[in-house]
Enzyme design. Sequence first.
Site, PDB file in Angstrom:
ATOM      1  N   SER A   1      29.900  10.525 -40.503  1.00 28.80           N
ATOM      2  CA  SER A   1      28.879   9.850 -41.302  1.00 28.80           C
ATOM      3  C   SER A   1      27.837  10.865 -41.758  1.00 28.80           C
ATOM      4  O   SER A   1      27.076  11.406 -40.953  1.00 28.80           O
ATOM      5  CB  SER A   1      28.206   8.756 -40.473  1.00 28.80           C
TER       6      SER A   1
ATOM      7  N   HIS B   1      32.004   9.829 -44.790  1.00 31.41           N
ATOM      8  CA  HIS B   1      31.435   8.489 -44.905  1.00 31.41           C
ATOM      9  C   HIS B   1      30.021   8.578 -45.467  1.00 31.41           C
ATOM     10  O   HIS B   1      29.159   9.268 -44.908  1.00 31.41           O
ATOM     11  CB  HIS B   1      31.419   7.808 -43.535  1.00 31.41           C
TER      12      HIS B   1
ATOM     13  N   ASP C   1      26.678   6.543 -46.458  1.00 27.64           N
ATOM     14  CA  ASP C   1      25.936   5.297 -46.258  1.00 27.64           C
ATOM     15  C   ASP C   1      24.938   5.090 -47.383  1.00 27.64           C
ATOM     16  O   ASP C   1      23.960   5.832 -47.495  1.00 27.64           O
ATOM     17  CB  ASP C   1      25.203   5.339 -44.918  1.00 27.64           C
TER      18      ASP C   1
ATOM     19  N   MET D   1      22.206   2.674 -48.865  1.00 25.80           N
ATOM     20  CA  MET D   1      21.329   1.564 -48.476  1.00 25.80           C
ATOM     21  C   MET D   1      20.233   1.384 -49.516  1.00 25.80           C
ATOM     22  O   MET D   1      19.659   2.360 -49.985  1.00 25.80           O
ATOM     23  CB  MET D   1      20.701   1.837 -47.105  1.00 25.80           C
TER      24      MET D   1
ATOM     25  N   HIS E   1      30.009   3.285 -48.292  1.00 27.46           N
ATOM     26  CA  HIS E   1      29.703   1.976 -47.696  1.00 27.46           C
ATOM     27  C   HIS E   1      28.387   1.501 -48.296  1.00 27.46           C
ATOM     28  O   HIS E   1      27.330   2.059 -48.001  1.00 27.46           O
ATOM     29  CB  HIS E   1      29.609   2.125 -46.178  1.00 27.46           C
TER      30      HIS E   1
ATOM     31  N   MET F   1      25.540  -0.826 -48.473  1.00 25.80           N
ATOM     32  CA  MET F   1      24.717  -1.842 -47.820  1.00 25.80           C
ATOM     33  C   MET F   1      23.622  -2.221 -48.801  1.00 25.80           C
ATOM     34  O   MET F   1      22.463  -1.812 -48.681  1.00 25.80           O
ATOM     35  CB  MET F   1      24.164  -1.275 -46.510  1.00 25.80           C
TER      36      MET F   1
ATOM     37  N   MET G   1      31.393  -3.666 -38.620  1.00 28.10           N
ATOM     38  CA  MET G   1      30.187  -2.997 -38.121  1.00 28.10           C
ATOM     39  C   MET G   1      30.048  -3.236 -36.629  1.00 28.10           C
ATOM     40  O   MET G   1      30.103  -4.371 -36.156  1.00 28.10           O
ATOM     41  CB  MET G   1      28.940  -3.515 -38.853  1.00 28.10           C
TER      42      MET G   1
ATOM     43  N   GLY H   1      21.946  -0.309 -41.015  1.00 28.17           N
ATOM     44  CA  GLY H   1      20.617   0.085 -41.472  1.00 28.17           C
ATOM     45  C   GLY H   1      20.134   1.417 -40.943  1.00 28.17           C
ATOM     46  O   GLY H   1      19.480   2.156 -41.652  1.00 28.17           O
ATOM     47  N   PHE H   2      20.486   1.732 -39.706  1.00 24.80           N
ATOM     48  CA  PHE H   2      20.016   2.977 -39.112  1.00 24.80           C
ATOM     49  C   PHE H   2      21.096   3.596 -38.241  1.00 24.80           C
ATOM     50  O   PHE H   2      21.892   2.882 -37.632  1.00 24.80           O
ATOM     51  CB  PHE H   2      18.763   2.743 -38.251  1.00 24.80           C
ATOM     52  N   GLY H   3      21.111   4.932 -38.178  1.00 22.18           N
ATOM     53  CA  GLY H   3      22.050   5.634 -37.319  1.00 22.18           C
ATOM     54  C   GLY H   3      21.546   5.681 -35.883  1.00 22.18           C
ATOM     55  O   GLY H   3      20.405   5.324 -35.587  1.00 22.18           O
ATOM     56  N   GLY H   4      22.422   6.114 -34.974  1.00 24.70           N
ATOM     57  CA  GLY H   4      22.019   6.349 -33.595  1.00 24.70           C
ATOM     58  C   GLY H   4      21.935   5.122 -32.708  1.00 24.70           C
ATOM     59  O   GLY H   4      21.384   5.192 -31.609  1.00 24.70           O
TER      60      GLY H   4
ATOM     61  N   ASP I   1      32.259   1.259 -37.437  1.00 23.99           N
ATOM     62  CA  ASP I   1      31.100   2.094 -37.748  1.00 23.99           C
ATOM     63  C   ASP I   1      29.927   1.653 -36.889  1.00 23.99           C
ATOM     64  O   ASP I   1      29.502   0.499 -36.958  1.00 23.99           O
ATOM     65  CB  ASP I   1      30.764   1.951 -39.239  1.00 23.99           C
ATOM     66  N   GLY I   2      29.436   2.590 -36.074  1.00 26.25           N
ATOM     67  CA  GLY I   2      28.243   2.336 -35.284  1.00 26.25           C
ATOM     68  C   GLY I   2      28.437   2.648 -33.815  1.00 26.25           C
ATOM     69  O   GLY I   2      29.187   1.964 -33.122  1.00 26.25           O
ATOM     70  N   GLY I   3      27.819   3.711 -33.347  1.00 26.49           N
ATOM     71  CA  GLY I   3      27.874   4.046 -31.935  1.00 26.49           C
ATOM     72  C   GLY I   3      29.204   4.604 -31.471  1.00 26.49           C
ATOM     73  O   GLY I   3      29.494   4.605 -30.272  1.00 26.49           O
TER      74      GLY I   3
ATOM     75  N   GLY J   1      28.705   9.406 -36.536  1.00 28.77           N
ATOM     76  CA  GLY J   1      27.587  10.192 -37.062  1.00 28.77           C
ATOM     77  C   GLY J   1      27.007  11.136 -36.048  1.00 28.77           C
ATOM     78  O   GLY J   1      27.401  12.299 -35.946  1.00 28.77           O
ATOM     79  N   SER J   2      26.059  10.626 -35.253  1.00 32.61           N
ATOM     80  CA  SER J   2      25.346  11.500 -34.321  1.00 32.61           C
ATOM     81  C   SER J   2      26.263  12.107 -33.270  1.00 32.61           C
ATOM     82  O   SER J   2      26.027  13.222 -32.803  1.00 32.61           O
ATOM     83  CB  SER J   2      24.190  10.737 -33.651  1.00 32.61           C
TER      84      SER J   2
END
Length: 230
Positions: free
Chosen positions: A14, A39, A41, A43, A72, A74, A147, A152-155, A181-183, A203-204
């Site tokens: 990401s 990827h 993002d 927004m 993606h 959003m 999702m 809305g936010f990474g991490g 996607d996410g975590g 991502g992170s």
Amino acid sequence: MAAAAAAAAKIAPSMLSSDFANLASEAERMVRLGADWLHMDVMDGHFVPNLTIGAPVIESLRKHTKAYLDCHLMVTNPSDYVEAFGKAGASGFTFHIEVTRDNWKELIQSIKAKGMRPGVSLKPGTPVEDVFPLVEAETPVELVLVMTVEPGFGGQKFMPEMMDKVRTLRKKYPSLDIEVDGGLGPSTIDAAASAGANCIVAGSSVFGAPDPGEVISALRKSVEASQIKS
């Protein structure tokens, strides 16, 4: 086994977690380290509370990479973005079901007409059944993004309860590209892979790692090992 091969592992770092001041070199680095997709993002500050990038950034990045740009969106009005993203060089265009219940058929057709691959995403609170008609349509989406955090936010922390959606989709659609996607990272990938996800956004966990290439490789190995077991 043929169905598993059709849903090949795709690891998509990401770019929201990258150094935006050096986006071209970050993209090149990720591809060199084994990324299949990048990827992106997008927004709008309305559908989600954050504001990130738009078509001009995609267009600028496209001049520096041939990579698959997995966008993606959003955004509240995805149909307003199709033409600009097609011109900019986006590869995939994933919209949210929550804002397209009345016009998804036309939206999918317009995305394909602009040379992009259509996908649909659903937030954690949206039932997985809502996307079935889009996968089964005459002109279908080619990817479903589940999702695993609130967009809305990474991490954010991975929501394991979302894996029921992934399992349902994989059982119903053996060859579908199912993205999460996410975590996602080394500690959560096995849960996602064993549920049936084959496209992994991270991502992170990638950009924050001492050796991002090692993380990309570990994510891929988990998906491929789960496919062999199934």
